[in-house]
Design an enzyme around this catalytic site. Structure first.
Site, PDB file in Angstrom:
ATOM      1  N   GLU A  47       8.557  16.931  88.216  1.00  0.00           N
ATOM      2  CA  GLU A  47       8.994  16.782  89.601  1.00  0.00           C
ATOM      3  C   GLU A  47       9.921  15.575  89.745  1.00  0.00           C
ATOM      4  O   GLU A  47       9.765  14.568  89.063  1.00  0.00           O
ATOM      5  CB  GLU A  47       7.781  16.625  90.521  1.00  0.00           C
ATOM      6  CG  GLU A  47       6.950  17.895  90.603  1.00  0.00           C
ATOM      7  CD  GLU A  47       5.713  17.768  91.484  1.00  0.00           C
ATOM      8  OE1 GLU A  47       5.005  18.775  91.605  1.00  0.00           O
ATOM      9  OE2 GLU A  47       5.463  16.697  92.044  1.00  0.00           O
ATOM     10  N   CYS A  60      13.754   9.391  92.786  1.00  0.00           N
ATOM     11  CA  CYS A  60      12.579   8.976  92.025  1.00  0.00           C
ATOM     12  C   CYS A  60      12.464   9.869  90.787  1.00  0.00           C
ATOM     13  O   CYS A  60      12.268  11.079  90.891  1.00  0.00           O
ATOM     14  CB  CYS A  60      11.346   9.109  92.931  1.00  0.00           C
ATOM     15  SG  CYS A  60       9.828   8.606  92.138  1.00  0.00           S
ATOM     16  N   CYS A  67       1.077  12.352  82.176  1.00  0.00           N
ATOM     17  CA  CYS A  67       0.936  10.926  81.872  1.00  0.00           C
ATOM     18  C   CYS A  67      -0.380  10.711  81.138  1.00  0.00           C
ATOM     19  O   CYS A  67      -1.385  11.360  81.437  1.00  0.00           O
ATOM     20  CB  CYS A  67       0.948  10.112  83.168  1.00  0.00           C
ATOM     21  SG  CYS A  67       0.940   8.321  82.879  1.00  0.00           S
ATOM     22  N   CYS A  71      -4.705   6.732  85.394  1.00  0.00           N
ATOM     23  CA  CYS A  71      -5.163   5.770  86.398  1.00  0.00           C
ATOM     24  C   CYS A  71      -6.000   6.543  87.425  1.00  0.00           C
ATOM     25  O   CYS A  71      -5.630   7.652  87.826  1.00  0.00           O
ATOM     26  CB  CYS A  71      -3.980   5.091  87.073  1.00  0.00           C
ATOM     27  SG  CYS A  71      -3.007   4.101  85.924  1.00  0.00           S
ATOM     28  N   CYS A  74      -4.310   8.060  90.692  1.00  0.00           N
ATOM     29  CA  CYS A  74      -3.004   8.735  90.594  1.00  0.00           C
ATOM     30  C   CYS A  74      -3.154  10.200  90.202  1.00  0.00           C
ATOM     31  O   CYS A  74      -3.842  10.526  89.237  1.00  0.00           O
ATOM     32  CB  CYS A  74      -2.129   7.997  89.585  1.00  0.00           C
ATOM     33  SG  CYS A  74      -0.496   8.733  89.391  1.00  0.00           S
ATOM     34  N   GLY A 125       4.827   9.942  84.741  1.00  0.00           N
ATOM     35  CA  GLY A 125       4.891   9.329  83.418  1.00  0.00           C
ATOM     36  C   GLY A 125       4.973   7.816  83.434  1.00  0.00           C
ATOM     37  O   GLY A 125       5.214   7.190  84.469  1.00  0.00           O
ATOM     38  N   GLU A 126       4.763   7.231  82.261  1.00  0.00           N
ATOM     39  CA  GLU A 126       4.863   5.785  82.088  1.00  0.00           C
ATOM     40  C   GLU A 126       6.130   5.521  81.250  1.00  0.00           C
ATOM     41  O   GLU A 126       6.128   5.765  80.040  1.00  0.00           O
ATOM     42  CB  GLU A 126       3.584   5.279  81.387  1.00  0.00           C
ATOM     43  CG  GLU A 126       3.633   3.859  80.859  1.00  0.00           C
ATOM     44  CD  GLU A 126       4.243   2.854  81.832  1.00  0.00           C
ATOM     45  OE1 GLU A 126       3.774   2.734  82.957  1.00  0.00           O
ATOM     46  OE2 GLU A 126       5.218   2.171  81.440  1.00  0.00           O
ATOM     47  N   SER A 157       9.533   1.181  86.930  1.00  0.00           N
ATOM     48  CA  SER A 157       8.164   0.775  87.269  1.00  0.00           C
ATOM     49  C   SER A 157       7.235   1.062  86.103  1.00  0.00           C
ATOM     50  O   SER A 157       7.256   2.150  85.526  1.00  0.00           O
ATOM     51  CB  SER A 157       7.709   1.542  88.519  1.00  0.00           C
ATOM     52  OG  SER A 157       6.364   1.255  88.797  1.00  0.00           O
ATOM     53  N   SER A 179       3.201  -2.266  88.150  1.00  0.00           N
ATOM     54  CA  SER A 179       2.044  -1.743  88.878  1.00  0.00           C
ATOM     55  C   SER A 179       0.828  -2.571  88.525  1.00  0.00           C
ATOM     56  O   SER A 179       0.194  -2.364  87.508  1.00  0.00           O
ATOM     57  CB  SER A 179       1.805  -0.276  88.486  1.00  0.00           C
ATOM     58  OG  SER A 179       2.847   0.526  88.974  1.00  0.00           O
ATOM     59  N   LEU A 180       0.512  -3.513  89.378  1.00  0.00           N
ATOM     60  CA  LEU A 180      -0.577  -4.454  89.085  1.00  0.00           C
ATOM     61  C   LEU A 180      -1.894  -3.935  89.678  1.00  0.00           C
ATOM     62  O   LEU A 180      -2.869  -3.755  88.965  1.00  0.00           O
ATOM     63  CB  LEU A 180      -0.227  -5.829  89.664  1.00  0.00           C
ATOM     64  CG  LEU A 180      -0.797  -7.014  88.914  1.00  0.00           C
ATOM     65  CD1 LEU A 180      -0.108  -7.194  87.571  1.00  0.00           C
ATOM     66  CD2 LEU A 180      -0.646  -8.294  89.735  1.00  0.00           C
ATOM     67  N   HIS A 181      -1.897  -3.750  90.992  1.00  0.00           N
ATOM     68  CA  HIS A 181      -2.989  -3.095  91.722  1.00  0.00           C
ATOM     69  C   HIS A 181      -4.337  -3.808  91.749  1.00  0.00           C
ATOM     70  O   HIS A 181      -5.265  -3.343  92.412  1.00  0.00           O
ATOM     71  CB  HIS A 181      -3.202  -1.656  91.241  1.00  0.00           C
ATOM     72  CG  HIS A 181      -1.965  -0.829  91.211  1.00  0.00           C
ATOM     73  ND1 HIS A 181      -0.965  -0.948  92.156  1.00  0.00           N
ATOM     74  CD2 HIS A 181      -1.530   0.127  90.339  1.00  0.00           C
ATOM     75  CE1 HIS A 181      -0.004  -0.091  91.872  1.00  0.00           C
ATOM     76  NE2 HIS A 181      -0.313   0.568  90.777  1.00  0.00           N
ATOM     77  N   ASN A 255      -2.179   6.867  98.909  1.00  0.00           N
ATOM     78  CA  ASN A 255      -1.918   8.232  99.359  1.00  0.00           C
ATOM     79  C   ASN A 255      -2.935   9.155  98.713  1.00  0.00           C
ATOM     80  O   ASN A 255      -2.924   9.304  97.492  1.00  0.00           O
ATOM     81  CB  ASN A 255      -0.520   8.686  98.909  1.00  0.00           C
ATOM     82  CG  ASN A 255       0.574   7.944  99.629  1.00  0.00           C
ATOM     83  OD1 ASN A 255       0.521   7.784 100.847  1.00  0.00           O
ATOM     84  ND2 ASN A 255       1.568   7.480  98.896  1.00  0.00           N
ATOM     85  N   CYS A 298       4.151   8.433  96.548  1.00  0.00           N
ATOM     86  CA  CYS A 298       3.684   7.737  95.345  1.00  0.00           C
ATOM     87  C   CYS A 298       2.325   8.254  94.918  1.00  0.00           C
ATOM     88  O   CYS A 298       1.399   8.333  95.718  1.00  0.00           O
ATOM     89  CB  CYS A 298       3.522   6.245  95.610  1.00  0.00           C
ATOM     90  SG  CYS A 298       5.007   5.428  96.118  1.00  0.00           S
TER      91      CYS A 298
HETATM   92  N1  SAH Z   1       3.589   4.788  85.357  1.00  0.00           N
HETATM   93  C1  SAH Z   1       4.516   3.956  86.073  1.00  0.00           C
HETATM   94  C2  SAH Z   1       5.500   4.772  86.866  1.00  0.00           C
HETATM   95  C3  SAH Z   1       4.889   5.539  88.053  1.00  0.00           C
HETATM   96  S1  SAH Z   1       5.276   4.647  89.450  1.00  0.00           S
HETATM   97  C4  SAH Z   1       3.745   2.972  86.930  1.00  0.00           C
HETATM   98  O1  SAH Z   1       2.533   3.167  87.096  1.00  0.00           O
HETATM   99  O2  SAH Z   1       4.311   2.008  87.407  1.00  0.00           O
HETATM  100  C5  SAH Z   1       4.306   5.305  90.654  1.00  0.00           C
HETATM  101  C6  SAH Z   1       3.789   4.230  91.586  1.00  0.00           C
HETATM  102  O3  SAH Z   1       2.899   4.820  92.536  1.00  0.00           O
HETATM  103  C7  SAH Z   1       2.966   3.199  90.834  1.00  0.00           C
HETATM  104  O4  SAH Z   1       3.081   1.931  91.370  1.00  0.00           O
HETATM  105  C8  SAH Z   1       1.595   3.776  91.031  1.00  0.00           C
HETATM  106  O5  SAH Z   1       0.600   2.886  90.753  1.00  0.00           O
HETATM  107  C9  SAH Z   1       1.654   4.197  92.476  1.00  0.00           C
HETATM  108  N2  SAH Z   1       0.602   5.160  92.825  1.00  0.00           N
HETATM  109  C10 SAH Z   1      -0.095   5.965  91.996  1.00  0.00           C
HETATM  110  N3  SAH Z   1      -0.988   6.698  92.673  1.00  0.00           N
HETATM  111  C11 SAH Z   1      -0.862   6.358  93.973  1.00  0.00           C
HETATM  112  C12 SAH Z   1      -1.496   6.800  95.168  1.00  0.00           C
HETATM  113  N4  SAH Z   1      -2.428   7.744  95.134  1.00  0.00           N
HETATM  114  N5  SAH Z   1      -1.114   6.242  96.321  1.00  0.00           N
HETATM  115  C13 SAH Z   1      -0.126   5.314  96.362  1.00  0.00           C
HETATM  116  N6  SAH Z   1       0.527   4.878  95.271  1.00  0.00           N
HETATM  117  C14 SAH Z   1       0.155   5.387  94.089  1.00  0.00           C
END
Ligand code: SAH
Length: 307
Positions: A47, A60, A67, A71, A74, A125-126, A157, A179-181, A255, A298
């Site tokens: 996508e 995007c 992937c 996570c 995701c 993907g990463e 990212s 993506s720290l989170h 989301n 996202c």
């Molecule tokens: N794998 C890479 C590229 C994907 S970026 C990375 O993780 O950075 C996609 C972004 O959306 C990342 O910051 C990811 O953490 C965030 N994301 C993933 N699931 C999400 C969700 N359910 N709601 C909001 N953001 C989310």
């Protein structure tokens, strides 16, 4: 291409292919976001999401089919990893979007938000687990004789992959978003166990030494998961953790996807979190979520029977 000599045409035919991914489906959101379901040569599906901004479009891009990181918040992680995308497949997503915009402009003759100028590697993907092909794609995308995008308009990212992150920094091919989170290793391990194999402290120390041109900053992405990482103490821990990193923080409200195990953060908690960061002198913005009604926001990209 009859304007080329016969021998040259022969060389081209023997050595090169022009293959575009096939558009299987297009979904348009009420906010203007467009999601493409694309089929690659081996029928694998990915996508790509086109996002209208005030005066331009952002695309995007996906970098892998599925992937491997899984996570917990995701949707793409639920698909598992299918394969790496090749450089031409990565770059071709841009051609598909540009073609779509050109056709839309002729068909509707109405004002559109301008051109596609910004790219984010934030799809499936990463990207740094497919650095070899992503790097080639970035070279094509950046090159004046290629797709000619400005480096400053491209953001990659990543969760941060040891060794490759440093290589990416040296390549200077795009801006960095991480993506720290989570503000602690313990919490990060819970919500993104595979990514957290690289210890958070080590990751942050690499970010503190990351080569940055003047006025450039690293974007730190932080998905707020209701009740999990959105407490005031998390905001304070985050401030301390990032004290040496030249960065701005992108907050993203979670989301929900299919089989969600988290809930979205409450408005008041988002504001409080943001306010703590600001009060400590950090730049933080809440990323506006787009395309939620077509599952294009996202973390919502997943290939399933409903697209
Ligand atoms: N794998 C890479 C590229 C994907 S970026 C990375 O993780 O950075 C996609 C972004 O959306 C990342 O910051 C990811 O953490 C965030 N994301 C993933 N699931 C999400 C969700 N359910 N709601 C909001 N953001 C989310």
């Amino acid at each position: 291409m009859t304007n080329l000599s016969k021998p040259l045409r022969k060389i081209l035919a023997q050595n090169f292919n022009i293959i575009w991914p096939e558009i299987r489906e297009i979904k348009e959101s009420s906010d203007g976001t467009v999601k493409f379901l694309l089929s690659l040569e081996d029928e694998k599906l990915i996508e790509t999401v086109l996002i209208p901004e005030k005066d331009h479009y952002t695309l995007c891009l996906s970098s892998q089919v599925g992937c491997a990181l899984a996570c917990t918040f995701c949707s793409t992680g639920q698909m598992g990893f299918k394969r790496n995308m090749l450089s031409h497949e990565i770059a071709a997503q841009i051609l598909v979007a540009q073609d779509y915009l050109a056709r839309a402009a002729t068909a509707q003759k109405k004002n559109t938000p301008g051109h596609l100028t910004n790219l984010v590697f934030m799809g499936m993907g990463e990207p740094l687990l497919n650095w070899k092909e992503v790097k080639k794609a970035l070279q094509i995308i950046n090159h004046p004789l290629g797709l000619n995008f400005s480096r400053r308009k491209i953001t990659l990212s990543t969760v941060g992959i040891k060794g490759v992150l440093q290589e990416f920094g040296q390549s200077k091919l795009a801006l960095l978003a991480v993506s720290l989170h989570a503000p602690t290793q313990e919490l990060r391990q819970k919500i993104m166990p595979k990514a957290a194999r690289w210890d958070l402290k080590e990751l942050v120390s690499v970010l503190a030494d990351y080569p940055l041109p003047r006025r450039e900053r690293i974007t730190i992405e932080y998905v707020l998961l209701g009740g999990v990482n959105d407490r005031p103490e998390h905001a304070r821990q985050l401030v301390r953790l990032l004290s040496r990193v030249k960065c701005k923080i992108n907050l993203i409200a979670y989301n929900p996807g299919p089989n969600s195990k988290y809930s979205a953060p409450e408005k008041k908690d988002i504001l409080k979190f943001e306010q703590i960061l600001w009060s400590k002198g950090m730049t933080a913005i809440l990323r506006k979520s787009k395309g939620q009604d077509i599952s294009a926001a996202c973390g919502q990209l997943i290939i399933n029977s409903t697209f």
